[in-house]
Design a protein around this motif. Structure first.
Motif, PDB file in Angstrom:
ATOM      1  N   MET A   1      26.216 115.732 165.169  1.00 11.97           N
ATOM      2  CA  MET A   1      25.322 114.686 164.678  1.00 11.97           C
ATOM      3  C   MET A   1      26.020 113.912 163.567  1.00 11.97           C
ATOM      4  SD  MET A   1      22.199 113.416 164.548  1.00 11.97           S
ATOM      5  CE  MET A   1      21.519 112.151 163.564  1.00 11.97           C
ATOM      6  N   THR A   2      26.107 112.627 163.733  1.00  6.18           N
ATOM      7  CA  THR A   2      26.631 111.762 162.683  1.00  6.18           C
ATOM      8  C   THR A   2      25.502 111.450 161.712  1.00  6.18           C
ATOM      9  OG1 THR A   2      28.208 110.798 164.213  1.00  6.18           O
ATOM     10  CG2 THR A   2      27.739 109.563 162.206  1.00  6.18           C
ATOM     11  N   ILE A   3      25.733 111.669 160.445  1.00 11.23           N
ATOM     12  CA  ILE A   3      24.716 111.356 159.437  1.00 11.23           C
ATOM     13  C   ILE A   3      24.696 109.844 159.259  1.00 11.23           C
ATOM     14  CG2 ILE A   3      24.009 111.671 157.036  1.00 11.23           C
ATOM     15  CD1 ILE A   3      25.443 114.391 157.104  1.00 11.23           C
ATOM     16  N   PRO A   4      23.524 109.232 159.418  1.00  8.04           N
ATOM     17  CA  PRO A   4      23.461 107.773 159.324  1.00  8.04           C
ATOM     18  C   PRO A   4      23.585 107.280 157.882  1.00  8.04           C
ATOM     19  CG  PRO A   4      21.251 108.648 159.542  1.00  8.04           C
ATOM     20  CD  PRO A   4      22.211 109.822 159.678  1.00  8.04           C
ATOM     21  N   THR A   5      23.967 106.043 157.758  1.00 11.13           N
ATOM     22  CA  THR A   5      23.875 105.306 156.501  1.00 11.13           C
ATOM     23  C   THR A   5      22.824 104.232 156.727  1.00 11.13           C
ATOM     24  OG1 THR A   5      26.192 105.699 155.958  1.00 11.13           O
ATOM     25  CG2 THR A   5      25.117 103.844 154.848  1.00 11.13           C
ATOM     26  N   LEU A   6      21.821 104.187 155.869  1.00  5.23           N
ATOM     27  CA  LEU A   6      20.740 103.214 155.983  1.00  5.23           C
ATOM     28  C   LEU A   6      20.820 102.259 154.807  1.00  5.23           C
ATOM     29  CD1 LEU A   6      17.800 105.641 156.879  1.00  5.23           C
ATOM     30  CD2 LEU A   6      19.400 104.516 158.442  1.00  5.23           C
ATOM     31  N   GLU A   7      20.527 101.009 155.042  1.00  8.34           N
ATOM     32  CA  GLU A   7      20.504 100.014 153.971  1.00  8.34           C
ATOM     33  C   GLU A   7      19.143  99.377 153.871  1.00  8.34           C
ATOM     34  OE1 GLU A   7      23.638  97.206 153.336  1.00  8.34           O
ATOM     35  OE2 GLU A   7      25.070  98.453 154.444  1.00  8.34           O
ATOM     36  N   THR A   8      18.718  99.160 152.646  1.00  2.92           N
ATOM     37  CA  THR A   8      17.511  98.393 152.362  1.00  2.92           C
ATOM     38  C   THR A   8      17.946  97.183 151.537  1.00  2.92           C
ATOM     39  OG1 THR A   8      16.999  99.467 150.244  1.00  2.92           O
ATOM     40  CG2 THR A   8      16.198 100.571 152.252  1.00  2.92           C
ATOM     41  N   LEU A   9      17.013  96.435 151.065  1.00  5.38           N
ATOM     42  CA  LEU A   9      17.327  95.265 150.250  1.00  5.38           C
ATOM     43  C   LEU A   9      18.186  95.641 149.037  1.00  5.38           C
ATOM     44  CD1 LEU A   9      16.855  92.223 149.863  1.00  5.38           C
ATOM     45  CD2 LEU A   9      14.845  92.811 148.497  1.00  5.38           C
ATOM     46  N   ARG A  10      17.820  96.744 148.354  1.00  8.24           N
ATOM     47  CA  ARG A  10      18.514  97.111 147.113  1.00  8.24           C
ATOM     48  C   ARG A  10      19.318  98.395 147.182  1.00  8.24           C
ATOM     49  NH1 ARG A  10      14.163  97.790 142.773  1.00  8.24           N
ATOM     50  NH2 ARG A  10      13.202  98.976 144.453  1.00  8.24           N
ATOM     51  N   LEU A  11      19.162  99.161 148.254  1.00  7.96           N
ATOM     52  CA  LEU A  11      19.687 100.527 148.283  1.00  7.96           C
ATOM     53  C   LEU A  11      20.586 100.800 149.478  1.00  7.96           C
ATOM     54  CD1 LEU A  11      16.302 102.332 147.511  1.00  7.96           C
ATOM     55  CD2 LEU A  11      18.079 101.682 145.857  1.00  7.96           C
ATOM     56  N   ILE A  12      21.456 101.763 149.297  1.00  6.47           N
ATOM     57  CA  ILE A  12      22.213 102.360 150.401  1.00  6.47           C
ATOM     58  C   ILE A  12      21.861 103.845 150.408  1.00  6.47           C
ATOM     59  CG2 ILE A  12      24.494 102.959 151.297  1.00  6.47           C
ATOM     60  CD1 ILE A  12      25.512 100.340 150.054  1.00  6.47           C
ATOM     61  N   LEU A  13      21.422 104.328 151.551  1.00  2.53           N
ATOM     62  CA  LEU A  13      21.098 105.741 151.731  1.00  2.53           C
ATOM     63  C   LEU A  13      22.247 106.342 152.532  1.00  2.53           C
ATOM     64  CD1 LEU A  13      17.352 105.314 152.761  1.00  2.53           C
ATOM     65  CD2 LEU A  13      18.345 105.388 150.471  1.00  2.53           C
ATOM     66  N   ARG A  14      22.934 107.311 151.959  1.00  4.01           N
ATOM     67  CA  ARG A  14      24.172 107.817 152.549  1.00  4.01           C
ATOM     68  C   ARG A  14      24.227 109.332 152.505  1.00  4.01           C
ATOM     69  NH1 ARG A  14      26.501 110.231 148.417  1.00  4.01           N
ATOM     70  NH2 ARG A  14      26.248 109.284 146.375  1.00  4.01           N
ATOM     71  N   ALA A  15      25.187 109.882 153.244  1.00  6.37           N
ATOM     72  CA  ALA A  15      25.367 111.330 153.312  1.00  6.37           C
ATOM     73  C   ALA A  15      25.704 111.902 151.932  1.00  6.37           C
ATOM     74  CB  ALA A  15      26.492 111.660 154.293  1.00  6.37           C
ATOM     75  N   PRO A  16      25.199 113.092 151.645  1.00 10.85           N
ATOM     76  CA  PRO A  16      25.561 113.766 150.392  1.00 10.85           C
ATOM     77  C   PRO A  16      27.055 114.109 150.359  1.00 10.85           C
ATOM     78  CG  PRO A  16      23.620 114.785 151.375  1.00 10.85           C
ATOM     79  CD  PRO A  16      24.189 113.851 152.395  1.00 10.85           C
ATOM     80  N   ARG A  17      27.601 114.081 149.142  1.00 14.47           N
ATOM     81  CA  ARG A  17      29.001 114.456 148.895  1.00 14.47           C
ATOM     82  C   ARG A  17      29.020 115.511 147.789  1.00 14.47           C
ATOM     83  NH1 ARG A  17      29.802 108.332 148.354  1.00 14.47           N
ATOM     84  NH2 ARG A  17      29.596 108.819 146.143  1.00 14.47           N
ATOM     85  N   MET A  18      30.140 116.204 147.690  1.00 16.16           N
ATOM     86  CA  MET A  18      30.252 117.233 146.645  1.00 16.16           C
ATOM     87  C   MET A  18      30.050 116.663 145.248  1.00 16.16           C
ATOM     88  SD  MET A  18      30.329 120.329 147.353  1.00 16.16           S
ATOM     89  CE  MET A  18      30.582 120.782 145.651  1.00 16.16           C
ATOM     90  N   ASP A  19      30.505 115.434 145.014  1.00 26.51           N
ATOM     91  CA  ASP A  19      30.349 114.888 143.667  1.00 26.51           C
ATOM     92  C   ASP A  19      28.897 114.542 143.335  1.00 26.51           C
ATOM     93  OD1 ASP A  19      30.298 112.607 145.298  1.00 26.51           O
ATOM     94  OD2 ASP A  19      31.612 111.437 143.986  1.00 26.51           O
TER      95      ASP A  19
END
Length: 166
Positions: A1-19
């Motif tokens: 499963m590829t984790i999606p990246t979603l965009e809204t007007l002000r935001l980017i919703l992305r996969a979690p990273r270690m940092d």
């Protein structure tokens, strides 16, 4: 499963990273985590963080980090939770201290809810709340959630809001 990246007007919703973990762990160790069953020590926070990531492989959904598009600042997380601890698929969110009151939770949760309805073909989602978490219940109401007194609860005393795919 590829984790999606979603965009809204002000935001980017992305996969979690270690940092992302240090800020997440700090929130989970704070008094604000009481609404999520905390506060949690680092081991507990790590388990929850890993759960959020593992859900993508196990169920085809999970958590996304919330970044402000303009600055790249990570302000929190939104996710679809499931597994043995959740009676139904749950739409949940959290914001880091200082980022409340800007509509980020509503904007992010709306995007992930709509993605889940479109891509997972779910008839409903729920959100579970500590009865004192009035701010998050207000977000749920803005998303069109309706209190469901008959829904099974995650923890005794939870308030449940339901979203329907219409």
């Amino acid at each position: 499963m590829t984790i999606p990246t979603l965009e809204t007007l002000r935001l980017i919703l992305r996969a979690p990273r270690m940092d992302d973990f240090p800020a997440y762990a700090a929130l989970m160790a704070s008094p604000r985590a009481v609404y999520m069953g905390g506060p949690f020590d680092q081991r507990g926070a790590w388990g929850m963080f890993c759960h959020d990531v593992a859900l993508w492989s196990l169920y085809g959904h999970g958590a996304l980090m919330i970044d402000i598009k303009e600055t790249g600042t990570c302000v929190g997380q939104v996710g679809i939770n499931h597994g043995p601890l959740f009676p139904e698929k749950e739409l949940g969110w959290l914001l880091y201290d200082g980022f409340e009151g800007h509509g980020y939770a509503t904007e992010a949760a709306e995007a992930l809810r709509d993605w889940a309805f479109s891509n997972l073909n779910l008839p409903t989602l729920v959100s579970y709340f500590d009865p004192e978490n009035h701010r998050s219940m207000a977000v749920s109401a803005r998303l069109g959630g309706v209190r469901d007194e008959s829904a099974p609860v995650q923890d005794e005393g939870d308030v449940v809001y339901r979203y329907t795919n219409s």
